[in-house]
Design a protein around this motif. Structure first.
Motif, PDB file in Angstrom:
ATOM      1  N   ASP A 185      25.168 -10.980 -29.794  1.00 35.44           N
ATOM      2  CA  ASP A 185      26.124 -11.881 -29.140  1.00 35.44           C
ATOM      3  C   ASP A 185      25.468 -13.187 -28.738  1.00 35.44           C
ATOM      4  O   ASP A 185      26.007 -14.274 -28.947  1.00 35.44           O
ATOM      5  CB  ASP A 185      26.676 -11.224 -27.864  1.00 35.44           C
ATOM      6  N   VAL A 186      24.274 -13.043 -28.141  1.00 34.72           N
ATOM      7  CA  VAL A 186      23.575 -14.220 -27.632  1.00 34.72           C
ATOM      8  C   VAL A 186      23.249 -15.172 -28.768  1.00 34.72           C
ATOM      9  O   VAL A 186      23.441 -16.387 -28.654  1.00 34.72           O
ATOM     10  CB  VAL A 186      22.284 -13.784 -26.903  1.00 34.72           C
ATOM     11  N   ARG A 188      24.764 -15.492 -31.704  1.00 36.30           N
ATOM     12  CA  ARG A 188      25.960 -16.127 -32.248  1.00 36.30           C
ATOM     13  C   ARG A 188      26.480 -17.201 -31.292  1.00 36.30           C
ATOM     14  O   ARG A 188      26.808 -18.314 -31.697  1.00 36.30           O
ATOM     15  CB  ARG A 188      27.056 -15.096 -32.490  1.00 36.30           C
ATOM     16  N   GLU A 189      26.516 -16.856 -29.993  1.00 31.07           N
ATOM     17  CA  GLU A 189      27.081 -17.818 -29.053  1.00 31.07           C
ATOM     18  C   GLU A 189      26.180 -19.033 -28.866  1.00 31.07           C
ATOM     19  O   GLU A 189      26.660 -20.126 -28.569  1.00 31.07           O
ATOM     20  CB  GLU A 189      27.394 -17.129 -27.724  1.00 31.07           C
ATOM     21  N   THR A 190      24.869 -18.854 -29.066  1.00 27.52           N
ATOM     22  CA  THR A 190      23.987 -20.006 -29.008  1.00 27.52           C
ATOM     23  C   THR A 190      24.177 -20.886 -30.244  1.00 27.52           C
ATOM     24  O   THR A 190      24.184 -22.115 -30.143  1.00 27.52           O
ATOM     25  CB  THR A 190      22.523 -19.560 -28.905  1.00 27.52           C
ATOM     26  N   GLY A 193      27.567 -22.428 -29.612  1.00 26.76           N
ATOM     27  CA  GLY A 193      27.754 -23.146 -28.366  1.00 26.76           C
ATOM     28  C   GLY A 193      29.022 -22.709 -27.662  1.00 26.76           C
ATOM     29  O   GLY A 193      29.615 -23.480 -26.913  1.00 26.76           O
ATOM     30  N   GLY A 194      29.458 -21.487 -27.893  1.00 28.37           N
ATOM     31  CA  GLY A 194      30.676 -20.977 -27.286  1.00 28.37           C
ATOM     32  C   GLY A 194      31.018 -19.648 -27.911  1.00 28.37           C
ATOM     33  O   GLY A 194      30.225 -19.102 -28.679  1.00 28.37           O
ATOM     34  N   THR A 195      32.225 -19.146 -27.585  1.00 25.32           N
ATOM     35  CA  THR A 195      32.582 -17.853 -28.151  1.00 25.32           C
ATOM     36  C   THR A 195      33.155 -17.981 -29.544  1.00 25.32           C
ATOM     37  O   THR A 195      33.253 -17.014 -30.274  1.00 25.32           O
ATOM     38  CB  THR A 195      33.618 -17.139 -27.261  1.00 25.32           C
TER      39      THR A 195
END
Lengths: 245, 166, 173
Positions: A185-186, A188-190, A193-195
């Protein structure tokens, strides 16, 4: 003796080129030695390296495509703002309002696809020729890094037109990172820059595409070429493909 | 033979340790700057609909929250449209009474439980609150999709699917 | 006796006959291992290749326009949804295996395997004749990857179902 250009013979010319004669082997080696552009090349190579069969020239083709991508990419940057509000419109007006805009974009797109093919084929040719054998193992690893950078450059560029093709291809591509154990998750979200893919993503991919990845690619390419140049004099004793028993 | 650390060795190790610390600080700082910010994109609380608008046999789509609302045993459920497989938008299919993903044909029942296809879990739920008969969806709180298993509602596929070939 | 007696021609004695090149300069047969100057031999070839490459890009760019679909819309996924062609093999794998396998383990294994290749294959031979295992393994991998790419790129239609590219075309570049 052939006449050299008057500029080369002049004081300024001499100060730039140092060695102005190009007649004998010695002149050429000296000219080579004094030239910034040519210092990428070795002074001499094995004769077998000249032929098509040796490399299919895929390395040169990749490098030429990379340079053409930098040139066309810089041109495109003048007409593009990386925000969801303007990106798509910028591409549209590039097609309609900018002289040769569509052509330059075509060049950038097709050269990028061709470069992925050329770099992959270069790796395959190097494999079949056994050119990764000692002492050249490390340059193969550097080449693998360059292949990855090529793919990343192409993928980050894919998002920039901000059309349906771009948006969903990147959504799907980055969703794979979700399945990395623990950090999925971390990561992908990095990346995004969001969900989900949004304005932050577009900016991040843009920065990666026009600054971070090209600089990395050129840096690694320099190591790759430097290693090739150093190894150009290698005499592979048991190179059965080229030496008769 | 010597066990105590000499001056040279101490300095050599000290430099390396210092470089490591500076590197770690730099990495942490970059990470802190670049990691995703919750407020980007989705993330807020969306006032979605009145409670009595949420159907029990079907779903309604809340565009602002990218969410499907449905009802299960008097409780409102909010399901994110994102397929847990690769992130495509899952569509509600009225004729079959299930969610269907256009990318690889994963299907989910009305309350988001896994039915078929390559998706590893069911649909991910958002937090839901009811304030004065208004449903509020907290898109900042994404839950885990339920693992594949027996479905807890008895609503079989009721008709033709909306995706061909699945 | 006469066989071993040196023959005399026009007042000169022939001491012996040895195989070799005629004395009209050193007419050496060029060998693959010979060193040649990069300037001009390699540079000329590279210049020709560069011009040919750029010409190919020019022609392709004049003939075909880069695609631009509708504006990005988070509320509608195109069907089929295709990744860029160089990820088509991965996408094809993802439709068959758990994402942890197809999306993480396989790509990681491919990258690590490629990088580790020169350290795994330690034989010094370069000719394919003497490296059958390495060549066959690599060729098998390449073939599988190529076939998966073609399938994912051209043979997949709506909902990732099988289509024949000559009936329905869904490839995107």
């Amino acid at each position: 003796m052939r006449r050299q250009s008057p500029f080369r013979e002049s004081t300024i010319g001499r100060s730039i080129f140092r060695s102005t004669e190009r007649e004998t082997t010695r002149d050429r080696a000296a000219g080579h030695w004094a030239s910034f552009l040519l210092h990428v090349y070795p002074v001499k190579v094995r004769r077998r390296e000249l032929g098509f069969r040796y490399s299919w020239y895929l390395g040169v083709i990749s490098a030429v495509l990379l340079i053409s991508l930098v040139v066309s990419g810089v041109y495109l940057m003048f007409f593009y703002v990386p925000s969801p509000a303007s990106a798509y419109g910028d591409i549209q007006s590039l097609h309609t309002d900018v002289a040769f805009g569509q052509f330059i974009r075509n060049t950038h797109r097709w050269a990028a696809h061709l470069m992925v093919i050329a770099v992959a084929a270069h790796a395959a040719r190097v494999f079949y020729r056994g050119a990764y054998k000692p002492p050249r193992e490390f340059n193969w690893v550097v080449g693998v890094v360059l292949l990855l950078l090529t793919l990343l450059l192409s993928f980050t560029g894919y998002l920039l037109p901000w059309d349906q093709l771009a948006y969903w291809a990147v959504t799907v591509g980055t969703s794979m990172a979700d399945f990395v154990p623990i950090f999925g998750d971390v990561i992908r979200e990095t990346l995004l820059g969001g969900t989900q893919v949004g304005s932050e993503t577009l900016l991040r991919f843009y920065v990666l595409h026009v600054a971070v990845l090209p600089l990395l690619a050129f840096g690694v390419l320099m190591i790759h070429l430097w290693r090739w140049r150093k190894d150009s004099m290698l005499d592979i004793a048991n190179d059965e493909e080229f030496v008769d028993e | 033979m010597k066990h105590e650390i000499g001056r040279r060795q101490f300095l050599a190790r000290g430099w390396k340790l210092g470089a490591l610390l500076v590197g770690a600080a730099g990495a942490w700082t970059s990470w802190d700057v670049l990691r995703s910010r919750a407020e980007a994109g989705l993330g807020g609380v969306v006032r979605a609909a009145r409670v009595d608008e949420v159907p029990a046999e079907s779903t309604i789509y809340i565009r602002a929250a990218q969410t499907y609302l449905t009802r299960h045993e008097d409780e409102v459920i909010a399901l994110w449209q994102r397929c847990p497989h690769l992130g495509c938008r899952v569509a509600w299919c009225e004729s079959s009474g299930q969610f269907e993903c256009p990318c690889h044909g994963s299907t989910f029942n009305r309350i988001g439980e896994y039915r078929s296809g390559p998706s590893p879990t069911g649909l991910q739920p958002f937090g839901v609150g009811v304030v004065e008969d208004e449903v509020e969806v907290d898109t900042g709180a994404v839950g885990r999709g339920p693992p594949p298993g027996a479905e807890t509602i008895d609503e079989p596929v009721r008709g033709p699917t909306c995706i061909e070939g699945a | 006796m006469s066989e071993h007696e040196p023959a005399v021609h026009e007042g000169r004695r022939v001491l012996g006959v040895v195989p070799g090149t005629p004395p009209v300069g050193e007419r050496k047969v060029p060998e693959d291992q010979d060193l040649v100057m990069v300037w001009p031999h390699l540079l000329v070839r590279h210049a020709v290749v560069a011009i040919a490459t750029l010409l190919a890009v020019l022609v392709v760019s004049l003939l075909f326009d880069a695609p631009l679909r509708d504006l990005a819309n988070p509320f509608e996924t195109p069907n089929p949804e295709k990744a860029p062609w160089y990820f088509a093999a991965l996408q094809e794998l993802l439709s068959h295996f758990h994402p942890l396998v197809a999306g993480v383990l396989v790509p990681t294994a491919v990258i690590v395997g490629m990088a580790a290749l020169p350290y795994l294959d330690r034989s010094l031979y370069t000719s394919p004749r003497f490296r059958k295992v390495a060549v066959w393994t690599f060729t098998l991998f390449l073939t599988i990857w190529f076939v998966l790419t073609i399938i994912g790129f051209a043979f997949r239609g709506p909902n990732w179902s099988w289509v024949w590219p000559w009936q329905e075309w869904h490839g995107e570049l």
